[in-house]
Design a protein around this motif. Structure first.
Motif, PDB file in Angstrom:
ATOM      1  N   TRP A  70       0.306   9.104  15.741  1.00 11.82           N
ATOM      2  CA  TRP A  70      -0.117   8.324  16.973  1.00 11.82           C
ATOM      3  C   TRP A  70      -1.095   8.991  17.682  1.00 11.82           C
ATOM      4  O   TRP A  70      -1.675   8.456  18.601  1.00 11.82           O
ATOM      5  CB  TRP A  70       1.049   7.614  17.483  1.00 11.82           C
ATOM      6  N   PHE A 106      -6.506   4.992   0.511  1.00  6.81           N
ATOM      7  CA  PHE A 106      -6.550   3.563   0.789  1.00  6.81           C
ATOM      8  C   PHE A 106      -7.236   3.117   2.176  1.00  6.81           C
ATOM      9  O   PHE A 106      -7.819   4.102   2.919  1.00  6.81           O
ATOM     10  CB  PHE A 106      -5.105   3.043   0.816  1.00  6.81           C
ATOM     11  N   MET A 118       0.921  -1.162   0.078  1.00  3.84           N
ATOM     12  CA  MET A 118      -0.084  -0.026  -0.056  1.00  3.84           C
ATOM     13  C   MET A 118       0.770   1.236   0.251  1.00  3.84           C
ATOM     14  O   MET A 118       0.607   2.260  -0.623  1.00  3.84           O
ATOM     15  CB  MET A 118      -0.898  -0.034   1.028  1.00  3.84           C
ATOM     16  N   GLN A 119       1.939   1.260   0.983  1.00  6.24           N
ATOM     17  CA  GLN A 119       2.791   2.382   0.840  1.00  6.24           C
ATOM     18  C   GLN A 119       3.615   2.660  -0.398  1.00  6.24           C
ATOM     19  O   GLN A 119       3.572   3.933  -0.922  1.00  6.24           O
ATOM     20  CB  GLN A 119       3.870   2.014   1.878  1.00  6.24           C
ATOM     21  N   MET A 129      10.987   9.543  15.829  1.00  9.11           N
ATOM     22  CA  MET A 129      10.215   9.130  14.590  1.00  9.11           C
ATOM     23  C   MET A 129       8.935   8.380  14.691  1.00  9.11           C
ATOM     24  O   MET A 129       8.655   7.953  14.001  1.00  9.11           O
ATOM     25  CB  MET A 129      11.349   8.114  13.864  1.00  9.11           C
ATOM     26  N   ARG A 145      -4.564  14.452   2.309  1.00 14.94           N
ATOM     27  CA  ARG A 145      -3.237  14.401   1.555  1.00 14.94           C
ATOM     28  C   ARG A 145      -3.500  14.197   0.185  1.00 14.94           C
ATOM     29  O   ARG A 145      -2.820  14.355  -0.699  1.00 14.94           O
ATOM     30  CB  ARG A 145      -2.498  13.040   2.142  1.00 14.94           C
ATOM     31  N   LEU A 203       3.891  15.334   1.692  1.00 11.69           N
ATOM     32  CA  LEU A 203       4.605  14.312   0.984  1.00 11.69           C
ATOM     33  C   LEU A 203       4.391  14.399  -0.597  1.00 11.69           C
ATOM     34  O   LEU A 203       5.384  14.483  -1.260  1.00 11.69           O
ATOM     35  CB  LEU A 203       4.182  12.930   1.669  1.00 11.69           C
ATOM     36  N   PRO A 204       3.135  14.234  -0.973  1.00  9.88           N
ATOM     37  CA  PRO A 204       2.917  14.170  -2.555  1.00  9.88           C
ATOM     38  C   PRO A 204       3.434  15.668  -3.097  1.00  9.88           C
ATOM     39  O   PRO A 204       3.990  15.837  -4.202  1.00  9.88           O
ATOM     40  CB  PRO A 204       1.302  14.101  -2.785  1.00  9.88           C
ATOM     41  N   ALA A 231      -6.266   1.617   4.689  1.00 12.21           N
ATOM     42  CA  ALA A 231      -5.618   2.140   5.847  1.00 12.21           C
ATOM     43  C   ALA A 231      -5.283   3.571   5.633  1.00 12.21           C
ATOM     44  O   ALA A 231      -4.819   3.820   4.450  1.00 12.21           O
ATOM     45  CB  ALA A 231      -4.338   1.243   6.338  1.00 12.21           C
ATOM     46  N   ALA A 232      -5.017   4.512   6.754  1.00 15.84           N
ATOM     47  CA  ALA A 232      -4.594   5.930   6.345  1.00 15.84           C
ATOM     48  C   ALA A 232      -3.146   5.775   6.020  1.00 15.84           C
ATOM     49  O   ALA A 232      -2.820   6.568   4.902  1.00 15.84           O
ATOM     50  CB  ALA A 232      -4.856   6.608   7.625  1.00 15.84           C
ATOM     51  N   GLY A 233      -2.183   4.952   6.461  1.00 11.90           N
ATOM     52  CA  GLY A 233      -0.890   4.774   5.830  1.00 11.90           C
ATOM     53  C   GLY A 233      -0.161   6.093   6.043  1.00 11.90           C
ATOM     54  O   GLY A 233       0.613   6.550   5.032  1.00 11.90           O
ATOM     55  N   LEU A 234      -0.368   6.741   7.028  1.00  8.85           N
ATOM     56  CA  LEU A 234       0.501   7.920   7.385  1.00  8.85           C
ATOM     57  C   LEU A 234       1.924   7.628   7.813  1.00  8.85           C
ATOM     58  O   LEU A 234       1.970   6.530   8.413  1.00  8.85           O
ATOM     59  CB  LEU A 234      -0.335   8.793   8.382  1.00  8.85           C
ATOM     60  N   TYR A 235       2.736   8.317   7.469  1.00 12.14           N
ATOM     61  CA  TYR A 235       3.968   7.914   7.983  1.00 12.14           C
ATOM     62  C   TYR A 235       4.397   8.436   9.442  1.00 12.14           C
ATOM     63  O   TYR A 235       4.322   9.469   9.771  1.00 12.14           O
ATOM     64  CB  TYR A 235       5.178   8.667   7.178  1.00 12.14           C
ATOM     65  N   PRO A 236       4.634   7.366  10.375  1.00 13.67           N
ATOM     66  CA  PRO A 236       4.764   7.688  11.907  1.00 13.67           C
ATOM     67  C   PRO A 236       5.896   8.876  12.052  1.00 13.67           C
ATOM     68  O   PRO A 236       5.618   9.500  12.934  1.00 13.67           O
ATOM     69  CB  PRO A 236       5.011   6.473  12.534  1.00 13.67           C
ATOM     70  N   TRP A 237       6.874   8.927  11.098  1.00 10.94           N
ATOM     71  CA  TRP A 237       7.970   9.756  11.351  1.00 10.94           C
ATOM     72  C   TRP A 237       7.543  11.191  11.013  1.00 10.94           C
ATOM     73  O   TRP A 237       8.649  12.223  10.963  1.00 10.94           O
ATOM     74  CB  TRP A 237       9.426   9.275  11.014  1.00 10.94           C
ATOM     75  N   ARG A 238       6.483  11.439  10.418  1.00 10.63           N
ATOM     76  CA  ARG A 238       6.216  12.645   9.964  1.00 10.63           C
ATOM     77  C   ARG A 238       5.043  13.137  10.647  1.00 10.63           C
ATOM     78  O   ARG A 238       4.015  12.571  11.207  1.00 10.63           O
ATOM     79  CB  ARG A 238       5.851  12.756   8.205  1.00 10.63           C
TER      80      ARG A 238
END
Lengths: 288, 265
Positions: free
Chosen positions: B143, B92, A183-184, A284, B157, B109-110, B94-101
């Motif tokens: 989180w 999608f 997905m990512q 992070m 996004r 990101l885009p 799942a939200a699929g957000l980057y945990p480090w951002r």
């Protein structure tokens, strides 16, 4: 604090067993002396003081090792040839240089492996094969070859360190760079991201937990590499040199002190990596 | 809301679309003879059981899967060209957000990938955060947000780079019913405010009927369209429209369509 009790108990048991072993192993020399002097063999009460403070014991006792360790660490100028700080720093500097080289090499190979099918199929078998060669066999070759090219001192030792430390980084990073799910990757595909954007923005950040796990193994391996690299140089400087000169002259106390110094340095280096890991992963949002 | 749907302006058009996956157990026909036209400003739901090809069709529109036959155009271009023109945003399950951002960082990101300037990024982030009602949450990390808020951030996004088509693959499938209801309402508001074309994959009949101007009912093995329902419901829809007779009638027709697809087997 609750775990302090069990830790102390284990430490006490080890110390007692160590003293017992020292008395047993060092007694042969005492009996031998008694026979030569044609005296009565000593009783157990007389035996103990004669075994725990020998100058060249088979097995030095804990207090001998600790006093040698403390004496040669704090008891003398750090520029002295007998100072463990002096020798320790020689080894640590080679370890750190080799660790950096090995880590960079491991990361670069891993990046190549996940982007290039030919590398994927060809590099890994060689990397695994490289780790099956006994390092003691290859270390003198590297020293000799480098020496013939006019390179001496720090760099050949660092190369041996890198030879040992690149492998865990390579294995961990291949797994880490492949850790983002479909997905990512699809999401980035919908943005039309290039391979290098995918690498920098997704794969590398996602691989951090894997990288740190590998770095902890890698830095300990680096230290082993640096020590082994010091053995064939004629034992001039470094913890490896202390181990070797100790064994030349039967200085078992010195060997054990150098061994403990190496173990403490390894524990310290791993602790530093763990500390950086905790801070980085927490920042992070990936702390476990 | 101006009634743009009255003027037919096709943005997505599929003609005899075929898509066959080659698997270890032989070929699987994921899409068979799919014909569909989606007009600008439509809200189209795809509904059907697992394996009916609804997600595959959405992925084909997004150029994530390549059709093996027929034609598929997006804004008159191939899906791949449309992607390069930033024609769509994809949401999608799942939200699929980057945990480090941070949330703002995730929305950027885009924009970073597409090369927007720093100032432009900032202004777009605050605009889309406002659009999904997450103003003030830009500095938070994923989180720190609930599942529903994370999914809203992922919609933000997808909206950030002004795609006129929004592709949503069961975006609320993992959320509980109450959160889902609220987000459905918000998606409708968003749709009204932005006038985007939305393609929405779902398992839920009420969700499909509540949201859509057009409901596409699909059935599996091979994946195909069994019914296309043009919804007579008005564009503005309060939640209680779900108790109206019209709503129940459409829901009934969707259910019948799904059942018919199953009887074919």
């Amino acid at each position: 604090m609750r775990s302090l009790g069990p830790v102390l108990v284990v430490l006490a048991v080890i110390t007692v067993l160590w003293y017992a072993a020292a008395v047993w192993l060092n007694s042969a020399w005492v009996y031998d002396q008694a026979v030569r002097a044609e005296a009565e063999p000593p009783s157990f009460g007389q035996l103990v003081p004669l075994t725990i403070n020998q100058e060249r014991p088979v097995l030095p006792t804990p207090h001998q090792v600790v006093s040698e360790l403390v004496g040669s660490t704090f008891g003398m100028s750090i520029t002295s040839k007998k100072s463990l700080v002096y020798h320790g720093w020689i080894t640590v500097s080679a370890t750190l240089l080799g660790f950096v080289m090995g880590t960079l090499l491991g990361i670069m190979l891993a990046v190549g492996i996940i982007h290039n099918r030919a590398m994927d199929l060809s590099v890994m078998p060689w990397a695994i094969a490289s780790q099956t060669i006994p390092i003691l066999a290859i270390a003198p070759m590297i020293i000799v070859v480098m020496n013939s090219m006019g390179v001496q001192g720090l760099v050949p030792k660092a190369i041996i360190s890198a030879f040992l430390s690149f492998f865990p980084v390579l294995v961990g990073m291949v797994k880490g760079l492949r850790s983002p799910d479909h997905m990512q990757l699809d999401l980035l595909a919908t943005y039309g991201a290039t391979k290098s954007q995918t690498l920098w923005k997704l794969r590398l950040p996602a691989s951090m937990p894997y990288l740190f796990t590998s770095l902890k193994v890698g830095i300990a391996a680096s230290l082993v590499g640096a020590i082994v690299g010091e053995l064939p140089t004629g034992a001039v400087k470094g913890l490896g040199a202390r181990l070797l000169s100790g064994s030349y002259y039967g200085q078992t106390v010195q060997i054990w002190a150098a061994l403990f110094a190496a173990a403490l340095v390894a524990a310290g280096l791993v602790a530093i990596v763990s500390w950086v890991e905790r801070g980085t992963l927490k920042r992070m949002g990936m702390a476990r | 809301m101006k009634d743009t749907a009255a003027i037919a302006d096709p943005v997505i058009s599929a003609r005899d679309l075929q898509l066959v996956f080659q698997t270890r157990d032989g070929p699987v026909q994921a899409l068979k003879d799919v014909n569909l036209t989606i007009n600008r400003g439509d809200f189209v739901s795809f509904i059907g059981p697992s394996g009916c090809g609804k997600t595959t069709f959405l992925r084909a529109i997004a150029a994530l899967e390549a059709p093996t036959g027929g034609t598929l155009t997006v804004n008159g271009m191939t899906p791949d060209e449309a992607r390069q023109k930033r024609a769509y945003g994809y949401v999608f399950q799942a939200a699929g957000l980057y945990p480090w951002r941070t949330i703002a960082g995730n929305i950027k990101l885009p924009l970073e990938i597409m090369g927007f300037s720093k100032a432009e990024q900032e202004s777009r982030v605050s605009r889309v955060l406002d659009l999904v009602e997450l103003t003030g949450f830009g500095k938070k990390f994923p989180w720190q947000l609930s599942g529903g808020m994370q999914q809203r951030a992922s919609i933000a996004r997808a909206l950030a780079f002004d795609a006129d088509i929004l592709l949503m693959d069961e975006p609320f499938g993992a959320l509980d019913e109450i959160v889902r209801d609220r987000l459905n309402e918000e998606v409708l508001k968003l749709w009204a405010r932005t006038g985007k074309t939305i393609c929405f994959v779902t398992h839920s009949i009420p969700e499909a009927v509540y949201l859509s101007t057009k409901i596409v009912v699909m059935s599996p093995r091979p994946g195909r369209i069994t019914d296309v329902i043009e919804s007579p419901l008005p564009r503005e829809r309060p939640l209680d429209i779900r108790d109206s007779r019209e709503f129940i009638e459409i829901a009934h027709r969707v259910r019948e369509g799904l059942r018919a697809g199953h009887l074919d087997e």
